[in-house]
Write a protein that holds these residues in place. Structure first.
Motif, PDB file in Angstrom:
ATOM      1  N   MET A   1      10.487 -10.205 -19.273  1.00  0.00           N
ATOM      2  CA  MET A   1       9.110 -10.539 -18.937  1.00  0.00           C
ATOM      3  C   MET A   1       8.853 -10.384 -17.441  1.00  0.00           C
ATOM      4  N   GLY A   2       9.839 -10.804 -16.616  1.00  0.00           N
ATOM      5  CA  GLY A   2       9.696 -10.704 -15.172  1.00  0.00           C
ATOM      6  C   GLY A   2       9.596  -9.267 -14.706  1.00  0.00           C
ATOM      7  N   ASP A   3      10.427  -8.374 -15.317  1.00  0.00           N
ATOM      8  CA  ASP A   3      10.375  -6.964 -14.945  1.00  0.00           C
ATOM      9  C   ASP A   3       9.013  -6.355 -15.260  1.00  0.00           C
ATOM     10  N   ILE A   4       8.426  -6.741 -16.361  1.00  0.00           N
ATOM     11  CA  ILE A   4       7.112  -6.208 -16.730  1.00  0.00           C
ATOM     12  C   ILE A   4       6.082  -6.576 -15.668  1.00  0.00           C
ATOM     13  N   PHE A   5       6.130  -7.819 -15.198  1.00  0.00           N
ATOM     14  CA  PHE A   5       5.205  -8.261 -14.160  1.00  0.00           C
ATOM     15  C   PHE A   5       5.433  -7.479 -12.862  1.00  0.00           C
ATOM     16  N   ILE A   6       6.691  -7.297 -12.489  1.00  0.00           N
ATOM     17  CA  ILE A   6       7.020  -6.539 -11.275  1.00  0.00           C
ATOM     18  C   ILE A   6       6.535  -5.095 -11.404  1.00  0.00           C
ATOM     19  N   PHE A   7       6.797  -4.472 -12.565  1.00  0.00           N
ATOM     20  CA  PHE A   7       6.339  -3.104 -12.768  1.00  0.00           C
ATOM     21  C   PHE A   7       4.816  -3.020 -12.731  1.00  0.00           C
ATOM     22  N   PHE A   8       4.145  -4.017 -13.270  1.00  0.00           N
ATOM     23  CA  PHE A   8       2.683  -4.035 -13.234  1.00  0.00           C
ATOM     24  C   PHE A   8       2.190  -4.064 -11.782  1.00  0.00           C
ATOM     25  N   ILE A   9       2.747  -4.941 -10.976  1.00  0.00           N
ATOM     26  CA  ILE A   9       2.363  -5.041  -9.563  1.00  0.00           C
ATOM     27  C   ILE A   9       2.724  -3.744  -8.833  1.00  0.00           C
ATOM     28  N   ALA A  10       3.934  -3.242  -9.080  1.00  0.00           N
ATOM     29  CA  ALA A  10       4.384  -2.020  -8.409  1.00  0.00           C
ATOM     30  C   ALA A  10       3.478  -0.837  -8.753  1.00  0.00           C
ATOM     31  N   PHE A  11       3.160  -0.674 -10.044  1.00  0.00           N
ATOM     32  CA  PHE A  11       2.306   0.452 -10.420  1.00  0.00           C
ATOM     33  C   PHE A  11       0.876   0.259  -9.940  1.00  0.00           C
ATOM     34  N   THR A  12       0.454  -0.992  -9.802  1.00  0.00           N
ATOM     35  CA  THR A  12      -0.857  -1.248  -9.190  1.00  0.00           C
ATOM     36  C   THR A  12      -0.840  -0.771  -7.741  1.00  0.00           C
ATOM     37  N   LEU A  13       0.233  -1.068  -7.022  1.00  0.00           N
ATOM     38  CA  LEU A  13       0.360  -0.593  -5.641  1.00  0.00           C
ATOM     39  C   LEU A  13       0.425   0.932  -5.575  1.00  0.00           C
ATOM     40  N   LEU A  14       1.154   1.537  -6.511  1.00  0.00           N
ATOM     41  CA  LEU A  14       1.239   3.003  -6.538  1.00  0.00           C
ATOM     42  C   LEU A  14      -0.129   3.633  -6.790  1.00  0.00           C
ATOM     43  N   ILE A  15      -0.882   3.062  -7.719  1.00  0.00           N
ATOM     44  CA  ILE A  15      -2.223   3.590  -8.012  1.00  0.00           C
ATOM     45  C   ILE A  15      -3.163   3.346  -6.837  1.00  0.00           C
ATOM     46  N   LEU A  16      -3.098   2.161  -6.230  1.00  0.00           N
ATOM     47  CA  LEU A  16      -3.919   1.896  -5.036  1.00  0.00           C
ATOM     48  C   LEU A  16      -3.541   2.851  -3.903  1.00  0.00           C
ATOM     49  N   GLY A  17      -2.257   3.158  -3.795  1.00  0.00           N
ATOM     50  CA  GLY A  17      -1.807   4.125  -2.797  1.00  0.00           C
ATOM     51  C   GLY A  17      -2.405   5.498  -3.048  1.00  0.00           C
ATOM     52  N   PHE A  18      -2.464   5.891  -4.299  1.00  0.00           N
ATOM     53  CA  PHE A  18      -3.090   7.173  -4.638  1.00  0.00           C
ATOM     54  C   PHE A  18      -4.577   7.142  -4.315  1.00  0.00           C
TER      55      PHE A  18
END
Length: 161
Positions: free
Chosen positions: A1-18
């Motif tokens: 569950m924790g990894d899913i949350f981290i991946f969600f935040i990380a991919f949000t940052l990646l998309i915001l970066g794009f």
């Protein structure tokens, strides 16, 4: 569950970066790198120290290239010292009126500086256009960088599975 949350935040940052590669108000390369770093620090996806340092250096270069390319564009299109100073002032002033100010500010600054360099209106317009071309190339580099980092993270994720 924790990894899913981290991946969600990380991919949000990646998309915001794009998105930041397109909208100048968002520091795209930095957010993209933070997304990669978040994945590295808090999940099983690991990057080597060499990779992390290399990506950090590339991030800094890409972030700075956005501004440096505007100055190079001004110089290549015939701008003098005042044109460069005008571009710098335009970049700084544009920071207060994002996102359009970050596009128009350097353009107007380069134009005004070129006029102070004793250029005629049409020459000043060409020089200002050089600042705009530099901005476009800087944005293109940021887009390519963001897509590359997103690909790298997804590729590591897929190979981990």
């Amino acid at each position: 569950m924790g990894d899913i949350f981290i991946f969600f935040i990380a991919f949000t940052l990646l998309i915001l970066g794009f998105i930041g590669a397109i909208l100048p108000i968002i520091p795209g390369p930095i957010l993209t790198y933070l997304g990669l770093l978040l994945v590295h620090l808090f999940t099983e996806l690991n990057f080597s120290t060499t990779e992390l340092v290399l990506y950090a250096i590339i991030t800094i270069l890409v972030f700075l290239s956005d501004y440096i390319l505007q100055f190079i564009g001004v110089k290549k299109f015939g701008g003098g010292n005042y044109s460069i100073y005008g571009t710098i002032i335009g970049v700084i002033a544009g920071l207060f009126f994002p996102p359009i100010g970050l596009i128009i500010g350097p353009f107007i600054g380069a134009f005004a500086g070129a006029l102070m360099d004793n250029k005629r209106n049409n020459e000043a317009m060409v020089i200002a256009f050089g600042a705009l071309i530099g901005f476009v190339f800087g944005s293109f580099i940021k887009i390519v960088y963001s897509l590359a980092i997103i690909y790298i993270v997804i590729d590591k994720l897929v190979t981990l599975s």
